[in-house]
Design a protein around this motif. Structure first.
Motif, mmCIF file in Angstrom:
data_model
loop_
_atom_site.group_PDB
_atom_site.id
_atom_site.type_symbol
_atom_site.label_atom_id
_atom_site.label_comp_id
_atom_site.label_asym_id
_atom_site.label_seq_id
_atom_site.Cartn_x
_atom_site.Cartn_y
_atom_site.Cartn_z
ATOM 1 N N ASP A 1 -5.080 -1.468 69.590
ATOM 2 C CA ASP A 1 -4.645 -0.088 69.771
ATOM 3 C C ASP A 1 -3.234 0.016 70.340
ATOM 4 N N ASP A 2 -2.657 -1.106 70.730
ATOM 5 C CA ASP A 2 -1.296 -1.098 71.257
ATOM 6 C C ASP A 2 -0.317 -1.342 70.123
ATOM 7 N N LEU A 3 0.403 -0.279 69.750
ATOM 8 C CA LEU A 3 1.346 -0.349 68.642
ATOM 9 C C LEU A 3 2.772 -0.502 69.162
ATOM 10 N N PHE A 4 3.584 -1.140 68.356
ATOM 11 C CA PHE A 4 5.016 -1.232 68.621
ATOM 12 C C PHE A 4 5.728 -1.195 67.280
ATOM 13 N N ALA A 5 7.008 -0.913 67.303
ATOM 14 C CA ALA A 5 7.800 -0.879 66.076
ATOM 15 C C ALA A 5 8.441 -2.237 65.846
ATOM 16 N N ALA A 6 8.128 -2.849 64.698
ATOM 17 C CA ALA A 6 8.862 -4.047 64.290
ATOM 18 C C ALA A 6 10.312 -3.643 64.047
ATOM 19 N N ALA A 7 11.244 -4.553 64.313
ATOM 20 C CA ALA A 7 12.658 -4.178 64.320
ATOM 21 C C ALA A 7 13.159 -3.739 62.950
ATOM 22 N N GLY A 8 12.863 -4.504 61.869
ATOM 23 C CA GLY A 8 13.375 -4.089 60.572
ATOM 24 C C GLY A 8 13.105 -5.112 59.496
ATOM 25 N N ALA A 9 13.209 -4.660 58.254
ATOM 26 C CA ALA A 9 12.922 -5.498 57.087
ATOM 27 C C ALA A 9 14.241 -5.948 56.434
ATOM 28 N N PRO A 10 14.304 -7.217 55.977
ATOM 29 C CA PRO A 10 13.221 -8.205 56.000
ATOM 30 C C PRO A 10 13.277 -9.208 57.141
ATOM 31 N N TRP A 11 14.445 -9.347 57.795
ATOM 32 C CA TRP A 11 14.608 -10.474 58.718
ATOM 33 C C TRP A 11 13.924 -10.274 60.052
ATOM 34 N N TYR A 12 13.699 -9.034 60.452
ATOM 35 C CA TYR A 12 13.256 -8.770 61.821
ATOM 36 C C TYR A 12 11.942 -7.990 61.848
ATOM 37 N N LEU A 13 11.047 -8.320 60.940
ATOM 38 C CA LEU A 13 9.784 -7.578 60.854
ATOM 39 C C LEU A 13 8.791 -8.176 61.858
ATOM 40 N N THR A 14 9.176 -8.074 63.135
ATOM 41 C CA THR A 14 8.393 -8.656 64.222
ATOM 42 C C THR A 14 8.769 -7.937 65.511
ATOM 43 N N LEU A 15 8.263 -8.434 66.624
ATOM 44 C CA LEU A 15 8.496 -7.810 67.922
ATOM 45 C C LEU A 15 9.842 -8.254 68.487
ATOM 46 N N PHE A 16 10.737 -7.295 68.711
ATOM 47 C CA PHE A 16 12.011 -7.529 69.374
ATOM 48 C C PHE A 16 12.051 -6.648 70.616
ATOM 49 N N GLY A 17 12.271 -7.279 71.773
ATOM 50 C CA GLY A 17 12.230 -6.507 73.003
ATOM 51 C C GLY A 17 13.155 -5.313 72.976
#
Length: 665
Positions: A250-266
């Protein structure tokens, strides 16, 4: 990064953790960054369609929401012998978080029967994103046919499976798969079939997963149609960039961006959540908790982890893949994520969230900030991490007015501003929850304020301004840059200093007419397509707009915001990560060739512009929301926005053409 594939001429669909990139003609060629990527693995490297061995001629394409694309092409050698095409190939593409559907329609609008062979060529390399991000071409994985007749590609725990609802008449498997359909279509008929791809990629550490729900119900209409379209696209893209913490779905966050940064960036995830706060605190709380679970606990030079520090980047490592490529999978090389985490917690609390559960990680983060007896500075400890650890993290981003690169350790101006505000924000939270330590935080902030004023202010021919940074010798890095916009609204500047910064941001040296340039247009090393040396980053402009509005410089804020909105139209209302920083009179609005799109903080920037226009200000103590529309944004009114949230209450804000506001809900 010299050979990093260009992205600006590709089209993209995304549903995190998946994204698919291809040429505008719909052909997904084995070239550069093209492919279908899921959780940082390229599960499909080629998907091309031919008719009788010929590529159809592209006629156009359309984005069908964040996750879909439609392509239309002509099979010119078929059909009636006239100039206009009478046989078309239409392709409908849709990506889910772990599936890709490619629907092919052969449309015969001619007056004759058509017999043809439509072929689909498929290649998979199952390569981790870091294996081709710098231009490498990983080897293809040979396909095989499974027991139930479907095609599949397998490399360790990484698997791609292809199925179809219309069996091909011929299948050839070599280093690729070729599927042939022999078709005969009477006049005015069509044949349709769908190939569905599924992805599976075992991981040694499942960091994230697809969220259970992406529904976003915030809507806006404005007298400015460009703003309305930019808002709609931005909100839709943001919803498709959401990921869930595998430790708490239930804890959502926005991945940084596609395609290189589709993950958690502080940094990216924190700013994105902060931009979205007027429309609910759920994303902010999910981001805070996700990062708090990975807060630093020890000293590690390799990862740059420190007790209390918030991570910079966390990547999913597929099983069997060397995690030594690129940065460590969990990397802490950021000077600003920790104070930004504190301020997001404070702002979420102001908008009505109960943050009591986060008081322990707050204390740890504050201890990390207050442990800096002087300025917050960074250096790459082992020479294998990021040389620059603010948001401008490219090697040449921190240079003085003559172009000399700053020697490390480097103390960025905005990092001091973030830390100053974080100390005050933490003090407010500690007081609110009856915790000790607020006085120490305020005393540290007061010392930072006076130290900053003494060390950072410099002058050029146009007067005084805050330097970009201090170098290893404590000397000001005196380039004029957009970073100064981040100082606004942090309590670090006097009213007079704020006015000086506002004047610089509104000048032609930094305002490109399409948003803030990262670098002074008169700098000897200004480059309109330099990553941090002249381009425009929408989120950078949004941070400045927010600070300008808070500090009473609405006219400059409105002009900068309007420039980004105009640029949005050039990019189909999907703002890229960054774009060229030429002034309109100097040349066309340029693509930055390696830009990610969609990018979370770019998509969310329009939310900041709307907040500034409406003058939204929450008051936690009374549970009320102030709405004070600014006349500087008058061309955007009338405006109606449904979905503002204050203390969990959904509100509708209406502003008429005169700027008068009505709030209901």
């Amino acid at each position: 990064m010299h050979n990093q594939p260009y992205l600006h001429d590709l089209v993209t669909a995304v549903t995190a953790p998946a994204t698919v990139l291809s040429s505008p003609d719909g052909q997904l060629r084995r070239d550069g960054a093209q492919g279908w990527l899921v959780a940082d693995v390229r599960h499909l490297a080629e998907l091309t369609v031919t008719v009788d061995g010929r590529e159809p001629v592209a006629l156009g394409h359309r984005q069908d929401g964040p996750a879909g694309l439609r392509f239309v092409a002509a099979a010119r050698h078929l059909g009636d012998e006239i100039t206009e095409p009478t046989v078309r190939v239409e392709r409908h593409r849709h990506t889910g978080p772990g599936t890709l559907r490619e629907t092919v329609e052969l449309v015969n609008d001619s007056r004759r029967e058509v017999s043809t062979t439509v072929s689909m060529r498929l290649v998979a390399d199952l390569a981790p994103v870091l294996a081709f991000r710098n231009g490498e071409r990983p080897a293809a994985v040979p396909p095989r046919t499974s027991a139930d007749g479907v095609s599949e590609w397998v490399d360790g725990g990484r698997v791609t499976v292809a199925t179809t609802d219309r069996s091909p008449d011929h299948v050839e498997l070599t280093d690729h798969a070729r599927l042939d359909w022999h078709l005969t279509l009477p006049p005015r008929t069509r044949a349709t079939w769908t190939v569905t791809f599924t992805a599976d990629s075992a991981s040694d550490d499942a960091v994230f997963t697809a969220p259970r729900d992406r529904a976003v119900t915030t809507t806006l209409t404005s007298a400015n149609d460009e703003l309305t379209a930019l808002f709609r696209t931005g909100v839709d893209d943001l919803s498709h960039l959401l990921l869930a913490d595998a430790a708490a779905r239930d804890d959502l966050f926005a991945a940084a961006g596609a395609p290189w940064y589709l993950t958690l960036f502080g940094r990216d995830s924190l700013w994105t959540a902060r931009f979205a706060l007027p429309f609910g605190t759920g994303l902010a709380m999910g981001t805070l908790r996700t990062l708090a679970r990975r807060q630093g606990t020890r000293h590690d030079q390799e990862t740059e982890e420190e007790p209390g520090k918030i991570a910079h980047e966390i990547r999913r490592v597929p099983s069997g893949v060397d995690s030594g490529v690129g940065l460590p999978p969990c990397y802490y090389g950021t000077i600003d994520a920790t104070p930004l985490w504190i301020s997001l917690m404070h702002d979420a609390w102001q908008w009505g969230a109960d943050v009591a559960e986060l008081l322990t990680p707050l204390r740890r983060a504050l201890d990390w900030v207050l442990s800096h007896d002087d300025f917050l500075s960074y250096r790459d400890q082992l020479g294998r991490g990021l040389a620059n650890q603010g948001w401008k993290d490219s090697p040449d981003s921190i240079q003085d007015s003559a172009g000399n690169l700053a020697a490390a350790p480097v103390a960025l101006s905005e990092a001091q501003a973030y830390a100053h505000r974080a100390a005050l924000d933490a003090a407010a939270l500690l007081d609110a929850y009856g915790q000790p330590g607020a006085a120490d935080a305020r005393a540290w902030a007061a010392t930072m304020n006076s130290r900053f004023r003494a060390a950072f202010w410099v002058r050029d021919e146009d007067g005084a301004f805050p330097a970009l940074a201090l170098d290893a010798h404590g000397r000001p890095v005196d380039a004029l840059a957009s970073n100064m916009g981040h100082l606004l609204g942090c309590g670090l500047l006097t009213e007079e200093e704020s006015a000086l910064v506002a004047a610089r941001l509104g000048s032609g040296r930094l305002d490109s007419g399409h948003g803030l340039r990262t670098f002074d247009g008169r700098h000897p090393y200004f480059n309109p397509v330099g990553y941090h040396t002249g381009t425009v980053w929408p989120h950078d402009t949004a941070i400045a707009v927010d600070g300008l509005a808070r500090d009473g410089h609405a006219d400059v804020a409105a002009a900068l915001a309007a420039g980004v909105v105009r640029a949005g139209t050039r990019f189909g209302h999907r703002l890229p990560e960054l774009y060229g920083g030429w002034a309109a009179e100097d040349g066309p609005l340029l693509d930055y060739p390696s830009t990610c799109r969609p990018q979370a903080w770019s998509a969310a920037s329009v939310l900041v512009f709307v907040r500034a226009a409406l003058g939204l200000a929450p008051d936690r103590s009374t549970g009320t929301l102030t709405v004070r529309p600014s006349s500087a944004f008058a061309s955007w009114f009338p405006m109606v926005i449904d979905g503002v949230e204050m203390a969990g209450r959904r509100l509708r804000v209406e502003v008429d053409a005169t700027g008068a506001a009505t709030v209901s809900g």
